[in-house]
Design a protein around this motif. Structure first.
Motif, PDB file in Angstrom:
ATOM      1  N   ASP A 173       0.867  -1.183   0.000  1.00 24.28           N
ATOM      2  CA  ASP A 173       0.000   0.000   0.000  1.00 24.28           C
ATOM      3  C   ASP A 173       0.904   1.233   0.000  1.00 24.28           C
ATOM      4  O   ASP A 173       1.989   1.209   0.585  1.00 24.28           O
ATOM      5  CB  ASP A 173      -0.898   0.011   1.238  1.00 24.28           C
ATOM      6  CG  ASP A 173      -1.950   1.120   1.197  1.00 24.28           C
ATOM      7  OD1 ASP A 173      -3.093   0.821   0.832  1.00 24.28           O
ATOM      8  OD2 ASP A 173      -1.604   2.279   1.522  1.00 24.28           O
ATOM      9  N   ASN A 175       0.064   4.284   1.240  1.00 25.03           N
ATOM     10  CA  ASN A 175      -0.204   5.226   2.319  1.00 25.03           C
ATOM     11  C   ASN A 175       0.885   5.122   3.388  1.00 25.03           C
ATOM     12  O   ASN A 175       1.178   4.024   3.881  1.00 25.03           O
ATOM     13  CB  ASN A 175      -1.573   4.930   2.941  1.00 25.03           C
ATOM     14  CG  ASN A 175      -1.921   5.893   4.060  1.00 25.03           C
ATOM     15  OD1 ASN A 175      -1.409   5.769   5.169  1.00 25.03           O
ATOM     16  ND2 ASN A 175      -2.788   6.836   3.774  1.00 25.03           N
ATOM     17  N   VAL A 178      -0.008   3.450   6.785  1.00 23.19           N
ATOM     18  CA  VAL A 178      -0.091   1.995   6.669  1.00 23.19           C
ATOM     19  C   VAL A 178       1.313   1.407   6.588  1.00 23.19           C
ATOM     20  O   VAL A 178       1.634   0.405   7.239  1.00 23.19           O
ATOM     21  CB  VAL A 178      -0.923   1.597   5.426  1.00 23.19           C
ATOM     22  CG1 VAL A 178      -0.900   0.083   5.229  1.00 23.19           C
ATOM     23  CG2 VAL A 178      -2.358   2.092   5.566  1.00 23.19           C
ATOM     24  N   PHE A 212      -4.876  -5.892   0.775  1.00 24.05           N
ATOM     25  CA  PHE A 212      -5.968  -5.159   1.421  1.00 24.05           C
ATOM     26  C   PHE A 212      -6.201  -5.749   2.806  1.00 24.05           C
ATOM     27  O   PHE A 212      -5.810  -6.880   3.092  1.00 24.05           O
ATOM     28  CB  PHE A 212      -7.250  -5.181   0.573  1.00 24.05           C
ATOM     29  CG  PHE A 212      -7.825  -6.550   0.316  1.00 24.05           C
ATOM     30  CD1 PHE A 212      -8.745  -7.118   1.192  1.00 24.05           C
ATOM     31  CD2 PHE A 212      -7.464  -7.273  -0.821  1.00 24.05           C
ATOM     32  CE1 PHE A 212      -9.283  -8.376   0.947  1.00 24.05           C
ATOM     33  CE2 PHE A 212      -7.993  -8.528  -1.068  1.00 24.05           C
ATOM     34  CZ  PHE A 212      -8.901  -9.084  -0.179  1.00 24.05           C
ATOM     35  N   GLN A 217      -5.652   0.727   7.101  1.00 26.22           N
ATOM     36  CA  GLN A 217      -5.955   0.877   5.682  1.00 26.22           C
ATOM     37  C   GLN A 217      -7.443   1.135   5.469  1.00 26.22           C
ATOM     38  O   GLN A 217      -8.299   0.558   6.143  1.00 26.22           O
ATOM     39  CB  GLN A 217      -5.541  -0.394   4.934  1.00 26.22           C
ATOM     40  CG  GLN A 217      -5.509  -0.279   3.417  1.00 26.22           C
ATOM     41  CD  GLN A 217      -5.045  -1.587   2.783  1.00 26.22           C
ATOM     42  OE1 GLN A 217      -5.339  -2.670   3.275  1.00 26.22           O
ATOM     43  NE2 GLN A 217      -4.295  -1.480   1.696  1.00 26.22           N
ATOM     44  N   THR A 218      -7.759   2.030   4.549  1.00 28.81           N
ATOM     45  CA  THR A 218      -9.142   2.366   4.224  1.00 28.81           C
ATOM     46  C   THR A 218      -9.406   2.098   2.746  1.00 28.81           C
ATOM     47  O   THR A 218      -8.478   1.840   1.969  1.00 28.81           O
ATOM     48  CB  THR A 218      -9.426   3.849   4.510  1.00 28.81           C
ATOM     49  OG1 THR A 218      -8.652   4.650   3.600  1.00 28.81           O
ATOM     50  CG2 THR A 218      -9.068   4.209   5.946  1.00 28.81           C
ATOM     51  N   ASP A 221      -7.451   4.404   0.620  1.00 29.84           N
ATOM     52  CA  ASP A 221      -6.054   3.992   0.429  1.00 29.84           C
ATOM     53  C   ASP A 221      -5.930   3.011  -0.731  1.00 29.84           C
ATOM     54  O   ASP A 221      -5.005   3.098  -1.548  1.00 29.84           O
ATOM     55  CB  ASP A 221      -5.502   3.350   1.705  1.00 29.84           C
ATOM     56  CG  ASP A 221      -5.423   4.326   2.861  1.00 29.84           C
ATOM     57  OD1 ASP A 221      -5.206   5.525   2.602  1.00 29.84           O
ATOM     58  OD2 ASP A 221      -5.599   3.898   4.014  1.00 29.84           O
ATOM     59  N   VAL A 222      -6.859   2.066  -0.802  1.00 29.62           N
ATOM     60  CA  VAL A 222      -6.843   1.089  -1.895  1.00 29.62           C
ATOM     61  C   VAL A 222      -7.031   1.792  -3.233  1.00 29.62           C
ATOM     62  O   VAL A 222      -6.333   1.504  -4.214  1.00 29.62           O
ATOM     63  CB  VAL A 222      -7.929   0.013  -1.671  1.00 29.62           C
ATOM     64  CG1 VAL A 222      -8.059  -0.889  -2.899  1.00 29.62           C
ATOM     65  CG2 VAL A 222      -7.616  -0.815  -0.428  1.00 29.62           C
ATOM     66  N   THR A 225      -3.814   3.628  -4.099  1.00 29.91           N
ATOM     67  CA  THR A 225      -2.747   2.696  -4.473  1.00 29.91           C
ATOM     68  C   THR A 225      -2.956   2.172  -5.887  1.00 29.91           C
ATOM     69  O   THR A 225      -2.014   2.112  -6.692  1.00 29.91           O
ATOM     70  CB  THR A 225      -2.677   1.527  -3.472  1.00 29.91           C
ATOM     71  OG1 THR A 225      -2.241   2.022  -2.207  1.00 29.91           O
ATOM     72  CG2 THR A 225      -1.710   0.452  -3.941  1.00 29.91           C
ATOM     73  N   GLN A 270     -13.029  -3.160   0.517  1.00 27.86           N
ATOM     74  CA  GLN A 270     -11.739  -2.822  -0.086  1.00 27.86           C
ATOM     75  C   GLN A 270     -11.468  -3.731  -1.288  1.00 27.86           C
ATOM     76  O   GLN A 270     -11.006  -3.274  -2.340  1.00 27.86           O
ATOM     77  CB  GLN A 270     -10.609  -2.965   0.945  1.00 27.86           C
ATOM     78  CG  GLN A 270     -10.613  -1.900   2.025  1.00 27.86           C
ATOM     79  CD  GLN A 270      -9.479  -2.107   3.029  1.00 27.86           C
ATOM     80  OE1 GLN A 270      -8.541  -2.849   2.776  1.00 27.86           O
ATOM     81  NE2 GLN A 270      -9.570  -1.438   4.178  1.00 27.86           N
TER      82      GLN A 270
END
Length: 454
Positions: A173, A175, A178, A212, A217-218, A221-222, A225, A270
């Motif tokens: 990821d 972020n 994360v 995921f 992680q949200t 974020d996915v 990415t 996600q």
């Protein structure tokens, strides 16, 4: 996705890189002698016709990634490289003596750990020495795992010159929060650098691994990415669920609190969002957790129904025999499994004594082989059939009763003596395979052995 289905099917379950799964191996009756006989039988049957697969485990890493479930040793000392390479080559020599004929290598994968912990010169020596003893299959495929932070142009060029054409890079990821939680900080620029370098050198398949369900992680974020991933368009993507099993992997997966992890519903969203985005930009879902462009060999294998799954994950070509070299590596003869010892010191000792360093395994019986084929069919092709008497078994009626519940939830369809997983059912493929898992049903684990399926 319906939350009711998520809640219903979000249970602990295997990922089915093997059947029987490791916790259900019959270790008490297993012996090194049995493993040797099993592998020799498989090699004699298949070496000339299709060759074998080879997996080399390089366990060293300079720092611990707390999401990782692989066997590794953390060190910054690079003087560990040469002794380890010597031991791996000695182990290979033990197998050469057993097999008695020159092996044909169809597939070779170098994993870890961090393979690019090793210097380009040491990797060249390891692979070139190994290849001196073997013949290459006509359509062989060599691949390795690279760390974006330490993979150099020299690593890529050396391995390319040795025949490697596929490389995968762990992204996880982008972020920063994360990344800090999992102790894997690597900027997008590093991933872009190695991806561009690999393509410039001539690699025909570059893969990215995205996870995921990571701590903090949200869904956003996915999305971000995958948006960055789109600018690079890797040939294949492993988009898989974080397996939170700290009770198995120890403190390495305790770099954060359980409450920092997304809920089952959030984690599933996600995945759904990521899948839609990947399909929108040109990727096709392959089996479980994998996506590929139509130009990639993994997609072509799916189209021709030659996709295979083993301890190396999904592969575009099946071989009956797979030998794992190095600590913790798992070998597969089709008729049996064997795993190497996990301690580097014990590994060195056994190999130096001329002993293949296996410490546990399982020889498959007739029932195992039938169930394994059904689970492989489902994991690779999303369907299986028992029209052929060879895939019928005594407890099949009980399995079909369990499968009816999946049919009622519109997760699979029955047609004569065959089932096909629906598009809605693909995220629940592990649960569907569990209906065939007779060993899991006969002996429910007293403690949680597997990660959650959602």
């Amino acid at each position: 996705m319906c939350n009711a289905l998520v809640n219903k099917y979000n249970v602990a379950g295997p990922r089915y890189t093997s059947y029987p799964t490791v916790p259900y191996w019959d270790i008490d009756s297993f012996s090194l002698h049995q493993w040797k006989d099993s592998l020799k039988r498989s090699f004699d049957e298949s070496n000339t016709a299709e060759g074998l697969s080879l997996y080399i485990h390089l366990p060293f890493c300079e720092s611990l990634c707390t999401f990782c479930g692989c066997h590794k040793r953390i060190t910054k000392r690079h003087d560990v490289e040469s002794p380890y390479i010597k031991a791996v080559l000695n182990e290979w020599e033990l197998y050469l003596n057993l097999l008695g004929a020159k092996p044909v290598i169809k597939e070779l994968h170098v994993g870890g750990g961090t393979p690019t912990f090793f210097s380009p010169e040491n990797l060249r020596f390891l692979i070139s020495e190994l290849l001196k003893t073997a013949t290459l299959a006509e359509a062989y495929e060599f691949s390795f795992e690279g760390h974006p932070n330490n993979t150099t142009v020299e690593h890529l060029q050396v391995l390319y010159d040795l025949g490697f054409r596929r490389v995968s890079f762990g992204v996880q990821d982008y972020n920063l929060k994360v990344q800090k939680a999992i102790n894997r900080i690597q900027p997008f620029e590093n991933v872009k650098r190695v991806t561009d370098l690999a393509r410039k050198i001539g690699y025909t398949s570059v893969g990215h691994d995205i996870i995921f369900g990571l701590p903090f992680q949200t869904e956003i974020d996915v999305i971000e990415t995958i948006s960055k991933t789109e600018t690079l368009m890797p040939d294949r993507i492993a988009f898989y669920s974080y397996a939170h099993v700290p009770w198995i992997k120890g403190n390495g997966q305790r770099g954060f609190k359980d409450e920092d992890l997304p809920s089952g519903e959030s984690k599933r969203q996600q995945y759904e969002t990521g899948k839609l985005l990947l399909e929108k930009i040109g990727y096709t879902e392959i089996g479980m957790d994998h996506f590929a462009l139509k130009s990639d060999s993994l997609y072509k294998a799916m189209e021709t129904e030659t996709l295979h799954r083993n301890f190396m994950g999904y592969t575009a070509s099946k071989t009956q025999a797979m030998i794992g070299l190095g600590v913790s590596s798992i070998s597969d003869s089709w008729y049996g499994f064997a795993q190497n010892v996990k301690s580097i010191e014990e590994y060195y000792h056994l190999v130096s004594q001329g002993i293949i360093p296996v410490y546990r395994g399982h020889i498959l019986n007739v029932e195992d082989l039938k169930i394994r084929k059904h689970i492989l069919n489902l994991m690779c092709n999303f369907n299986t059939s028992w029209q052929n008497a060879e895939l019928d078994f005594e407890e099949l009626p009980d399995v079909l009763i369990k499968l009816k519940e999946f049919e009622q939830d519109n997760l699979l369809e029955f047609l004569n003596k065959e089932i096909t997983v629906t598009e809605k059912g693909k995220p629940f493929i592990r649960n569907i395979c569990m209906a065939f898992d007779l060993l899991l049903q006969r002996k429910k684990p007293e403690t949680q052995l597997f990660s959650m399926t959602i």
